[in-house]
Write a protein that holds these residues in place. Structure first.
Motif, mmCIF file in Angstrom:
data_model
loop_
_atom_site.group_PDB
_atom_site.id
_atom_site.type_symbol
_atom_site.label_atom_id
_atom_site.label_comp_id
_atom_site.label_asym_id
_atom_site.label_seq_id
_atom_site.Cartn_x
_atom_site.Cartn_y
_atom_site.Cartn_z
ATOM 1 N N ALA A 76 0.834 -1.208 0.000
ATOM 2 C CA ALA A 76 0.000 0.000 0.000
ATOM 3 C C ALA A 76 0.863 1.250 0.000
ATOM 4 C CB ALA A 76 -0.929 -0.007 1.201
ATOM 5 N N GLU A 77 1.901 1.237 0.814
ATOM 6 C CA GLU A 77 2.800 2.389 0.884
ATOM 7 C C GLU A 77 3.550 2.592 -0.429
ATOM 8 O OE1 GLU A 77 5.280 1.557 4.201
ATOM 9 O OE2 GLU A 77 3.693 1.874 5.701
ATOM 10 N N GLY A 79 2.262 2.093 -3.345
ATOM 11 C CA GLY A 79 1.334 2.511 -4.388
ATOM 12 C C GLY A 79 0.671 1.394 -5.150
ATOM 13 N N THR A 124 -10.441 7.423 -10.106
ATOM 14 C CA THR A 124 -9.529 6.562 -9.365
ATOM 15 C C THR A 124 -9.072 5.419 -10.267
ATOM 16 O OG1 THR A 124 -11.054 4.866 -8.509
ATOM 17 C CG2 THR A 124 -10.994 6.990 -7.357
ATOM 18 N N ASN A 160 -11.729 15.183 0.315
ATOM 19 C CA ASN A 160 -10.697 14.558 -0.519
ATOM 20 C C ASN A 160 -11.267 13.689 -1.630
ATOM 21 O OD1 ASN A 160 -8.731 15.711 1.134
ATOM 22 N ND2 ASN A 160 -8.518 13.883 2.399
ATOM 23 N N GLN A 162 -12.841 10.933 -1.393
ATOM 24 C CA GLN A 162 -12.473 9.546 -1.124
ATOM 25 C C GLN A 162 -13.670 8.597 -1.109
ATOM 26 O OE1 GLN A 162 -9.496 11.048 2.231
ATOM 27 N NE2 GLN A 162 -9.469 8.806 2.119
ATOM 28 N N ASN A 184 -8.249 5.260 0.167
ATOM 29 C CA ASN A 184 -7.340 6.005 1.036
ATOM 30 C C ASN A 184 -6.959 7.311 0.367
ATOM 31 O OD1 ASN A 184 -5.771 4.883 -1.018
ATOM 32 N ND2 ASN A 184 -4.042 4.411 0.314
ATOM 33 N N GLU A 185 -6.247 8.170 1.062
ATOM 34 C CA GLU A 185 -5.883 9.476 0.509
ATOM 35 C C GLU A 185 -4.987 9.337 -0.716
ATOM 36 O OE1 GLU A 185 -4.528 12.523 3.110
ATOM 37 O OE2 GLU A 185 -5.933 12.020 4.713
ATOM 38 N N GLN A 186 -4.130 8.331 -0.721
ATOM 39 C CA GLN A 186 -3.241 8.116 -1.865
ATOM 40 C C GLN A 186 -4.000 7.616 -3.085
ATOM 41 O OE1 GLN A 186 0.120 5.661 -0.837
ATOM 42 N NE2 GLN A 186 0.974 5.660 -2.902
ATOM 43 N N GLY A 187 -5.167 6.992 -2.864
ATOM 44 C CA GLY A 187 -6.021 6.556 -3.962
ATOM 45 C C GLY A 187 -5.748 5.156 -4.481
ATOM 46 N N ASN A 188 -4.895 4.396 -3.805
ATOM 47 C CA ASN A 188 -4.553 3.056 -4.308
ATOM 48 C C ASN A 188 -5.126 1.917 -3.462
ATOM 49 O OD1 ASN A 188 -2.536 3.826 -2.244
ATOM 50 N ND2 ASN A 188 -1.577 1.861 -2.749
#
Length: 228
Positions: A76-77, A79, A124, A160, A162, A184-188
């Motif tokens: 997740a981190e 991406g 997304t 955001n 989301q 999530n905020e990152q979108g992934n």
């Protein structure tokens, strides 16, 4: 593109997810056991529905401690696209990869039927093959799908963009703000209670879910285009 379907003790929608990817999307997919610690070879990770660890304590509460979840968090981190459906959504919430929590359905009954969803955000990696505001038909099958969060979290989700899916017209479970799926905020990382893997062929009553998996594939291909 290579997909991983995570299998916990008690998962029961893993086969549906595998079928959606292999037979309908036509991409490579593997079952990955909860004991695995390395997911680096996969381009997308899918957490299916079911009753992981018997839903003891709370839905997803024990699965969050499985070895594989450390690798899911690393992905997740980095991406990597991660989709959690039904119990998979609950696991993502318990793991802190998405905000909020799940409660028992408003009427305290298990529900299994088709519902209509509205696409709230088609920008997304999971929804780019839909139209903004499109209403789609996807089945639900859950007893604890009543999404809850505090007002501050809801305001953040709204601000955001989301909130990806909302229940259209009728809210089947009491979910706050009619929420059916969030990223999530990152979108992934997407969590959703309805089952897109059970709506990949018209013979199943709807093929609307297939577009979600096609969106993942499309965005992955676009991000891996080699330019000269």
């Amino acid at each position: 593109m290579k997909f991983a379907v995570i299998v916990f003790p008690g998962s029961n929608c893993d086969v549906d997810m595998y079928h959606a990817i292999k037979d309908e999307l036509g991409e490579e997919v593997e079952y990955i056991q909860h004991t695995e610690t390395d997911l680096s070879q996969f381009d997308a990770i899918l957490l299916p529905g079911g009753f992981s660890y018997g839903d003891y304590l709370r839905s997803g509460a024990i699965a969050r401690f499985a070895n594989v979840m450390s690798a899911v968090k690393e992905a997740a981190e980095a991406g990597t696209p991660i989709l959690g459906v039904c119990n998979g959504f609950q696991v993502l919430l318990e793991s802190g990869l998405l905000p909020g929590a799940m409660k028992r359905n408003r009427d305290l009954k298990f529900m299994c039927r088709q519902v209509e969803l509205q696409v709230e955000n088609n920008q997304t990696m999971f929804t780019s093959s839909y139209e903004q505001g499109q209403v789609i038909t996807i089945p639900i099958a859950h007893g604890e799908g009543n999404y809850e969060c505090d007002d501050e979290t809801l305001a953040t989700l709204e601000a955001n963009n989301q909130i990806v899916f909302r229940y259209h017209d009728a809210n089947p479970n009491g979910s706050k703000a009619n929420i059916a799926g969030i990223v999530n905020e990152q979108g992934n990382v997407l969590g959703m209670m309805p089952h897109p893997e059970r709506a990949v062929d018209d013979l199943l009553g709807s093929a609307d879910g297939l577009h979600l998996f096609q969106s993942i594939l499309k965005n992955w291909r676009e991000s891996h285009v080699v330019t000269s």
